[in-house]
Design a protein around this motif. Structure first.
Motif, PDB file in Angstrom:
ATOM      1  N   ASP A 201       0.836  -1.206   0.000  1.00 16.27           N
ATOM      2  CA  ASP A 201       0.000   0.000   0.000  1.00 16.27           C
ATOM      3  C   ASP A 201       0.867   1.250   0.000  1.00 16.27           C
ATOM      4  N   VAL A 202       2.037   1.137   0.616  1.00 13.91           N
ATOM      5  CA  VAL A 202       3.046   2.196   0.596  1.00 13.91           C
ATOM      6  C   VAL A 202       4.357   1.539   0.197  1.00 13.91           C
ATOM      7  N   LEU A 203       4.963   2.020  -0.879  1.00 19.09           N
ATOM      8  CA  LEU A 203       6.244   1.484  -1.345  1.00 19.09           C
ATOM      9  C   LEU A 203       7.297   2.567  -1.177  1.00 19.09           C
ATOM     10  N   SER A 204       8.333   2.259  -0.403  1.00 15.66           N
ATOM     11  CA  SER A 204       9.401   3.224  -0.136  1.00 15.66           C
ATOM     12  C   SER A 204      10.720   2.661  -0.646  1.00 15.66           C
ATOM     13  N   LEU A 205      11.497   3.495  -1.332  1.00 15.49           N
ATOM     14  CA  LEU A 205      12.706   3.048  -1.997  1.00 15.49           C
ATOM     15  C   LEU A 205      13.948   3.346  -1.168  1.00 15.49           C
ATOM     16  N   HIS A 206      14.809   2.347  -1.033  1.00 16.64           N
ATOM     17  CA  HIS A 206      16.007   2.468  -0.190  1.00 16.64           C
ATOM     18  C   HIS A 206      17.188   1.759  -0.839  1.00 16.64           C
ATOM     19  N   VAL A 207      17.391   2.007  -2.123  1.00 17.33           N
ATOM     20  CA  VAL A 207      18.490   1.380  -2.858  1.00 17.33           C
ATOM     21  C   VAL A 207      19.361   2.461  -3.495  1.00 17.33           C
ATOM     22  N   PRO A 208      20.631   2.155  -3.753  1.00 12.64           N
ATOM     23  CA  PRO A 208      21.494   3.115  -4.448  1.00 12.64           C
ATOM     24  C   PRO A 208      21.158   3.141  -5.934  1.00 12.64           C
ATOM     25  N   LEU A 209      21.624   4.171  -6.614  1.00 15.86           N
ATOM     26  CA  LEU A 209      21.462   4.246  -8.058  1.00 15.86           C
ATOM     27  C   LEU A 209      22.607   3.491  -8.721  1.00 15.86           C
ATOM     28  N   THR A 210      22.267   2.384  -9.382  1.00 13.08           N
ATOM     29  CA  THR A 210      23.243   1.566 -10.091  1.00 13.08           C
ATOM     30  C   THR A 210      22.660   1.222 -11.462  1.00 13.08           C
ATOM     31  N   ASP A 211      23.421   0.511 -12.258  1.00 17.70           N
ATOM     32  CA  ASP A 211      22.885   0.058 -13.546  1.00 17.70           C
ATOM     33  C   ASP A 211      21.653  -0.811 -13.339  1.00 17.70           C
ATOM     34  N   ALA A 212      21.642  -1.590 -12.260  1.00 18.93           N
ATOM     35  CA  ALA A 212      20.518  -2.500 -12.005  1.00 18.93           C
ATOM     36  C   ALA A 212      19.277  -1.776 -11.511  1.00 18.93           C
ATOM     37  N   THR A 213      19.447  -0.641 -10.820  1.00 15.28           N
ATOM     38  CA  THR A 213      18.281   0.042 -10.257  1.00 15.28           C
ATOM     39  C   THR A 213      17.829   1.243 -11.084  1.00 15.28           C
ATOM     40  N   SER A 214      18.622   1.669 -12.056  1.00 16.15           N
ATOM     41  CA  SER A 214      18.233   2.815 -12.878  1.00 16.15           C
ATOM     42  C   SER A 214      16.931   2.516 -13.621  1.00 16.15           C
ATOM     43  N   ILE A 232       7.036   6.456  -2.305  1.00 19.56           N
ATOM     44  CA  ILE A 232       7.927   7.427  -1.672  1.00 19.56           C
ATOM     45  C   ILE A 232       9.354   7.134  -2.128  1.00 19.56           C
ATOM     46  N   ASN A 233       9.998   8.141  -2.706  1.00 15.08           N
ATOM     47  CA  ASN A 233      11.389   7.982  -3.140  1.00 15.08           C
ATOM     48  C   ASN A 233      12.259   9.040  -2.479  1.00 15.08           C
ATOM     49  N   ALA A 234      13.021   8.597  -1.485  1.00 16.65           N
ATOM     50  CA  ALA A 234      14.021   9.460  -0.856  1.00 16.65           C
ATOM     51  C   ALA A 234      15.403   8.852  -1.039  1.00 16.65           C
ATOM     52  N   ALA A 235      15.565   8.047  -2.113  1.00 12.81           N
ATOM     53  CA  ALA A 235      16.835   7.373  -2.384  1.00 12.81           C
ATOM     54  C   ALA A 235      17.621   8.145  -3.435  1.00 12.81           C
ATOM     55  N   ARG A 236      17.374   7.851  -4.721  1.00 10.79           N
ATOM     56  CA  ARG A 236      18.013   8.568  -5.818  1.00 10.79           C
ATOM     57  C   ARG A 236      17.011   8.735  -6.954  1.00 10.79           C
ATOM     58  N   GLY A 237      17.084   9.883  -7.634  1.00  8.72           N
ATOM     59  CA  GLY A 237      16.076  10.213  -8.630  1.00  8.72           C
ATOM     60  C   GLY A 237      16.018   9.267  -9.801  1.00  8.72           C
ATOM     61  N   GLY A 238      17.157   8.777 -10.259  1.00  3.87           N
ATOM     62  CA  GLY A 238      17.185   7.944 -11.446  1.00  3.87           C
ATOM     63  C   GLY A 238      16.520   6.598 -11.287  1.00  3.87           C
ATOM     64  N   ILE A 239      16.172   6.211 -10.070  1.00  2.00           N
ATOM     65  CA  ILE A 239      15.506   4.928  -9.840  1.00  2.00           C
ATOM     66  C   ILE A 239      14.072   4.968 -10.350  1.00  2.00           C
ATOM     67  N   VAL A 240      13.479   6.153 -10.368  1.00  2.00           N
ATOM     68  CA  VAL A 240      12.064   6.327 -10.683  1.00  2.00           C
ATOM     69  C   VAL A 240      11.898   7.134 -11.971  1.00  2.00           C
ATOM     70  N   ASP A 241      10.947   6.722 -12.794  1.00  4.12           N
ATOM     71  CA  ASP A 241      10.551   7.509 -13.959  1.00  4.12           C
ATOM     72  C   ASP A 241       9.541   8.553 -13.480  1.00  4.12           C
ATOM     73  N   ALA A 242      10.005   9.776 -13.284  1.00  6.54           N
ATOM     74  CA  ALA A 242       9.163  10.818 -12.702  1.00  6.54           C
ATOM     75  C   ALA A 242       7.946  11.121 -13.571  1.00  6.54           C
ATOM     76  N   ALA A 243       8.114  11.111 -14.885  1.00  4.99           N
ATOM     77  CA  ALA A 243       6.982  11.376 -15.775  1.00  4.99           C
ATOM     78  C   ALA A 243       5.923  10.290 -15.641  1.00  4.99           C
ATOM     79  N   ALA A 244       6.353   9.043 -15.460  1.00  6.29           N
ATOM     80  CA  ALA A 244       5.402   7.949 -15.279  1.00  6.29           C
ATOM     81  C   ALA A 244       4.646   8.088 -13.959  1.00  6.29           C
ATOM     82  N   VAL A 245       5.336   8.567 -12.927  1.00  4.87           N
ATOM     83  CA  VAL A 245       4.655   8.817 -11.644  1.00  4.87           C
ATOM     84  C   VAL A 245       3.585   9.886 -11.817  1.00  4.87           C
ATOM     85  N   ALA A 246       3.933  10.982 -12.490  1.00  3.47           N
ATOM     86  CA  ALA A 246       2.957  12.052 -12.715  1.00  3.47           C
ATOM     87  C   ALA A 246       1.758  11.532 -13.500  1.00  3.47           C
TER      88      ALA A 246
END
Length: 313
Positions: A201-214, A232-246
């Motif tokens: 119900d709530v997904l929070s990201l806690h991984v580094p930005l790597t080739d695998a998580t980009s 909720i993304n307080a990890a690194r921006g490149g993990i999430v497609d911001a346009a897809a979230v919007a």
């Protein structure tokens, strides 16, 4: 006298307490003046940065005497660690010093987005009374999914459990029998990635930005999240497609999102246009781990590590 350059903001008391015996240049604006920073690093023994200073390439070339880099935080994606290692430059992140601050951010934004009532001040002050429109959801009983289960995620789990959430996590680098899965606050279910995404119900990201998580959380992953779920993304921006979230928020599939990190920081108006009039969205300027208290802790830990390295070698 050993020279220390500090290119981003930190607690000045830590500088006075730990670095008084060095030739210390503290200029938090240096991060935005690359030529001045490169010039300042000539002959410097130490560099202290946050996440915006790119410690790589030309910057490292300008710092031929550099012996140590202190990182005011934990992520190292702005530092060419391999290049530093090859040159014998030590890198010290402030491990653990801002874990609680990030955990509080995650839980607080989850509460805010689920409840949905806190943006009503102008309407209530104007005489409207939108009670039925603002009937939100409780956090108790909700399923928290943690993508990555390191120290910050574990602090988040502890706080979430105290609020009655059930907690699951995905971390392929943590053995099934690791005691982290059975903390005093209650067991954390170990899930594969697809199950975690589909069951949170709530997904929070806690991984580094790597080739695998980009780009890991893109349109497909968002579509597999439960209707009304919060990201909720307080990890690194490149993990999430911001346009897809919007797009998912506009379509009403996601119930809310909080983004503290972005591909490009600071976020400029052009990149930020994708978020215009998006409902139930919180954007913050990479501040989840920065509180007055954590800034003191992070600064002290980092300054102490740099001082120790310069004095003991």
């Amino acid at each position: 006298m050993r020279k220390v350059v500090i290119s981003e903001f930190m607690d000045e008391a830590a500088i006075a307490d730990e670095l008084a015996d060095f030739d210390t240049l503290y200029d938090p604006g240096l991060v935005d003046r690359p030529a001045a920073l490169a010039a300042a690093l000539a002959g410097a023994d130490a560099l202290i940065v946050r996440n915006r200073t790119q410690v790589r390439g030309a910057l490292l070339d300008a710092a031929r005497e550099l012996k140590v880099v202190g990182r005011l935080g934990v992520g190292l994606d702005n530092i060419d660690v391999a290049a530093c290692r090859d040159r014998g430059i030590a890198v010290y992140p402030a491990t653990g010093a801002n874990d609680g601050a990030v955990a509080e951010y995650v839980v607080a934004t989850a509460l805010l987005l689920l409840r949905g009532a806190y943006g009503a001040t102008p309407r209530v002050a104007a005489g409207t009374w939108p009670r039925t429109a603002l009937m939100g959801r409780e956090i108790g009983g909700k399923r928290l999914g943690l993508l990555g289960f390191g120290a910050i995620a574990r602090e988040t789990a502890r706080r979430a459990a105290a609020l009655g959430m059930t907690v699951a996590a995905h971390d392929p680098f943590l053995a099934p029998g690791d005691p982290a899965w059975t903390p005093p606050s209650g067991p954390v279910a170990r899930r594969d990635l697809d199950a975690l995404i589909a069951g949170s119900d709530v997904l929070s990201l806690h991984v580094p930005l790597t080739d695998a998580t980009s780009g890991l959380i893109g349109a497909d992953a968002l579509a597999r999240m439960p209707p009304g779920a919060v990201l909720i993304n307080a990890a690194r921006g490149g993990i999430v497609d911001a346009a897809a979230v919007a797009a998912s928020l506009r379509a009403g599939h996601l119930g809310g999102a909080a983004l503290d990190v972005f591909d490009r920081e600071p976020l400029d108006a052009e990149a930020g246009a994708v978020f215009t009039d998006v409902p139930n969205l919180i954007l913050t300027p990479h501040i989840a781990g920065v509180t007055r208290e954590s800034n003191v802790r992070v600064s002290a830990v980092t300054a102490r590590a740099v001082r120790r390295h310069l004095t003991e070698r």
